[in-house]
Design a protein around this motif. Structure first.
Motif, PDB file in Angstrom:
ATOM      1  N   UNK A 248       5.577  37.273  35.974  1.00  0.00           N
ATOM      2  CA  UNK A 248       6.223  38.481  35.256  1.00  0.00           C
ATOM      3  C   UNK A 248       6.572  37.912  33.874  1.00  0.00           C
ATOM      4  N   UNK A 249       6.538  36.652  33.344  1.00  0.00           N
ATOM      5  CA  UNK A 249       6.629  36.697  31.955  1.00  0.00           C
ATOM      6  C   UNK A 249       5.499  36.371  31.205  1.00  0.00           C
ATOM      7  N   UNK A 250       4.393  35.677  31.844  1.00  0.00           N
ATOM      8  CA  UNK A 250       3.532  35.154  30.801  1.00  0.00           C
ATOM      9  C   UNK A 250       2.271  36.382  31.339  1.00  0.00           C
ATOM     10  N   UNK A 251       1.226  36.572  30.394  1.00  0.00           N
ATOM     11  CA  UNK A 251       0.269  37.396  30.677  1.00  0.00           C
ATOM     12  C   UNK A 251      -0.859  36.837  31.462  1.00  0.00           C
ATOM     13  N   UNK A 252      -0.395  36.196  32.661  1.00  0.00           N
ATOM     14  CA  UNK A 252      -1.247  35.714  33.671  1.00  0.00           C
ATOM     15  C   UNK A 252      -0.905  36.141  35.088  1.00  0.00           C
TER      16      UNK A 252
ATOM     17  N   UNK B 289      -6.034  32.573  39.400  1.00  0.00           N
ATOM     18  CA  UNK B 289      -5.491  33.374  38.300  1.00  0.00           C
ATOM     19  C   UNK B 289      -6.458  34.136  37.242  1.00  0.00           C
ATOM     20  N   UNK B 290      -5.661  35.061  36.729  1.00  0.00           N
ATOM     21  CA  UNK B 290      -6.541  35.857  35.797  1.00  0.00           C
ATOM     22  C   UNK B 290      -5.655  35.828  34.508  1.00  0.00           C
ATOM     23  N   UNK B 291      -6.113  35.500  33.269  1.00  0.00           N
ATOM     24  CA  UNK B 291      -5.477  35.530  31.975  1.00  0.00           C
ATOM     25  C   UNK B 291      -5.803  36.983  31.437  1.00  0.00           C
ATOM     26  N   UNK B 292      -4.719  37.586  31.188  1.00  0.00           N
ATOM     27  CA  UNK B 292      -4.833  39.033  30.393  1.00  0.00           C
ATOM     28  C   UNK B 292      -4.638  38.955  28.984  1.00  0.00           C
ATOM     29  N   UNK B 293      -5.475  38.295  27.909  1.00  0.00           N
ATOM     30  CA  UNK B 293      -4.854  38.024  26.664  1.00  0.00           C
ATOM     31  C   UNK B 293      -4.884  39.614  26.017  1.00  0.00           C
ATOM     32  N   UNK B 294      -5.534  40.412  26.341  1.00  0.00           N
ATOM     33  CA  UNK B 294      -5.421  41.887  25.708  1.00  0.00           C
ATOM     34  C   UNK B 294      -4.104  42.474  26.057  1.00  0.00           C
ATOM     35  N   UNK B 295      -3.597  42.298  27.115  1.00  0.00           N
ATOM     36  CA  UNK B 295      -2.283  42.628  27.536  1.00  0.00           C
ATOM     37  C   UNK B 295      -1.138  41.948  26.547  1.00  0.00           C
ATOM     38  N   UNK B 296      -1.018  40.801  26.434  1.00  0.00           N
ATOM     39  CA  UNK B 296      -0.433  40.165  25.509  1.00  0.00           C
ATOM     40  C   UNK B 296      -0.485  40.454  23.826  1.00  0.00           C
ATOM     41  N   UNK B 297      -1.761  40.842  23.616  1.00  0.00           N
ATOM     42  CA  UNK B 297      -2.034  41.267  22.165  1.00  0.00           C
ATOM     43  C   UNK B 297      -1.142  42.481  21.726  1.00  0.00           C
ATOM     44  N   UNK B 298      -0.937  43.289  23.054  1.00  0.00           N
ATOM     45  CA  UNK B 298      -0.435  44.583  22.754  1.00  0.00           C
ATOM     46  C   UNK B 298       1.200  44.469  22.535  1.00  0.00           C
ATOM     47  N   UNK B 299       1.663  43.446  23.062  1.00  0.00           N
ATOM     48  CA  UNK B 299       3.124  43.110  23.047  1.00  0.00           C
ATOM     49  C   UNK B 299       3.705  42.894  21.721  1.00  0.00           C
TER      50      UNK B 299
ATOM     51  N   UNK C  46       0.785  32.927  21.975  1.00  0.00           N
ATOM     52  CA  UNK C  46      -0.593  32.162  22.357  1.00  0.00           C
ATOM     53  C   UNK C  46      -0.090  31.462  23.663  1.00  0.00           C
ATOM     54  N   UNK C  47       1.263  31.066  23.860  1.00  0.00           N
ATOM     55  CA  UNK C  47       1.453  30.162  24.784  1.00  0.00           C
ATOM     56  C   UNK C  47       1.750  31.019  26.023  1.00  0.00           C
ATOM     57  N   UNK C  48       2.004  32.455  25.685  1.00  0.00           N
ATOM     58  CA  UNK C  48       2.033  33.190  26.996  1.00  0.00           C
ATOM     59  C   UNK C  48       0.793  33.624  27.729  1.00  0.00           C
TER      60      UNK C  48
END
Length: 357
Positions: free
Chosen positions: A56-60, A76-86, A131-133
């Motif tokens: 719930x904290x990471x984009x993972x 797990x699945x890493x969702x870099x696109x979601x974090x980019x929108x934050x 980047x860390x998230x």
């Protein structure tokens, strides 16, 4: 030659990964120690709740997990696109749920007026935290360190709790994702810790089945166990991390064969249940010859040989190396990593290439 973690966990290749971590000297993470008779069963909940809090904290996102006696598995699945929108504010909010952060970040989040140079520094920190998230290593580090400190405090000891850094396998295609998830969910059954998927506690499949019946603590709205371990951020000097005891439990990734839901597992849940049940029964020596010899729909759709799948369902970690996938996916991964070969090519041909009739 050992590859650096950046090569093994590359989002350019795939956002999906199978992760494994073991206790040092194969010590007990949970369960009952047959020598001392002491029960560590409650520690399994630490892992299950902690990883879903972190999701719930990471984009993972967590697709599958299984907590065993001296190790645990994750898909797990890493969702870099979601974090980019934050926004930067959202990134800082999420990061400070885990760590207190530098004084500059604390002042900014408290609404203090900052100088232009300080604002630039805040933006740089937000970029670092973003980047860390989406970093699997940070996700695993926060998960493992908190559990290690809490277990050591409970045992009254110091030193290592985990035997080393986590092991990772890149899941290069849908067939690999499906195989890894089934491997993880069936782990307790193969280890004789449970007789059926619904009775294999602290696995993603048992949790999903419990939620269907409305008797899981998340469905009931029960609060997760408070996190008592504190962490130290390596980039913040002496600052102590502040775990939020009210972090909600993030739901597991949903299944969606229609690909209409964002961040969903690309299979139907019914198909997945059918295959796991069939494979689990086939793995039992006393019933293998009595199982109906039909191929689950999902195996057929992905072109996976059913007999090879059953054989590989207990050996996925050993037959493959740092990546799992079809022969074509492994070949492409070799080229991307500039490697001569990847362990598991023979297994991939046996598992993912359908035999001629």
């Amino acid at each position: 030659m050992t590859l650096p973690r950046a090569a093994l966990v590359s989002l350019d290749a795939t956002p999906w990964y199978h992760l494994v971590n073991r206790c040092v000297r194969r010590a007990f993470l949970c369960g009952t120690d047959s020598v001392s008779g002491q029960s560590y069963e409650h520690r399994r909940g630490w892992i299950a709740d902690r990883l879903r809090q972190l999701a719930g904290v990471f984009a993972i996102d967590v697709a599958a997990y299984a907590v065993m006696s001296n190790h645990y598995h994750l898909v797990v699945r890493v969702d870099a696109a979601r974090a980019a929108k934050w926004s930067d504010d959202e990134v800082l909010r999420r990061w400070t749920m885990l760590f207190t952060g530098p004084l500059l970040v604390q002042r900014y989040r408290a609404g203090t007026d900052l100088l232009p140079a300080e604002m630039v520094a805040v933006k740089e920190l937000a970029a670092t935290y973003r980047e860390r998230l989406v970093d699997v290593s940070w996700f695993m580090r926060v998960l493992n360190e908190a559990v290690a400190r809490q277990a050591n405090a409970e045992d009254g000891v110091k030193g290592r709790f985990w035997e080393g850094r986590f092991k990772s396998q890149a899941l290069l295609d849908e067939a690999a994702i499906f195989s890894a998830m089934a491997y993880v969910d069936l782990n307790p059954i193969h280890a004789c810790m449970a007789e059926s998927p619904e009775s294999s506690d602290f696995t993603s499949l048992s949790e999903r089945l419990a939620e269907l019946h409305g008797d899981h603590q998340a469905a009931e709205g029960a609060a997760p166990e408070p996190v008592s371990a504190s962490l130290d951020a390596p980039t913040s000097g002496r600052q102590a991390a502040a775990w939020c005891e009210t972090l909600p439990l993030q739901p597991l990734m949903p299944f969606d064969a229609t690909a209409q839901l964002p961040n969903a597992i690309p299979f139907g849940f019914e198909d997945y249940l059918e295959l796991v049940e069939t494979t689990g029964r086939c793995q039992r020596p006393d019933k293998r010859g009595l199982i109906e010899g039909r191929v689950p729909k999902l195996l057929d759709r992905l072109g996976i040989d059913p007999e090879a799948f059953i054989a590989a369902s207990t050996t996925l970690l050993t037959r493959f190396g740092s990546a799992v996938g079809t022969p074509e996916s492994l070949t492409a991964c070799c080229a991307a990593r500039q490697a001569r070969h990847l362990r598991g090519m023979r297994a991939a041909r046996e598992l993912y290439e359908r035999r001629a009739a």
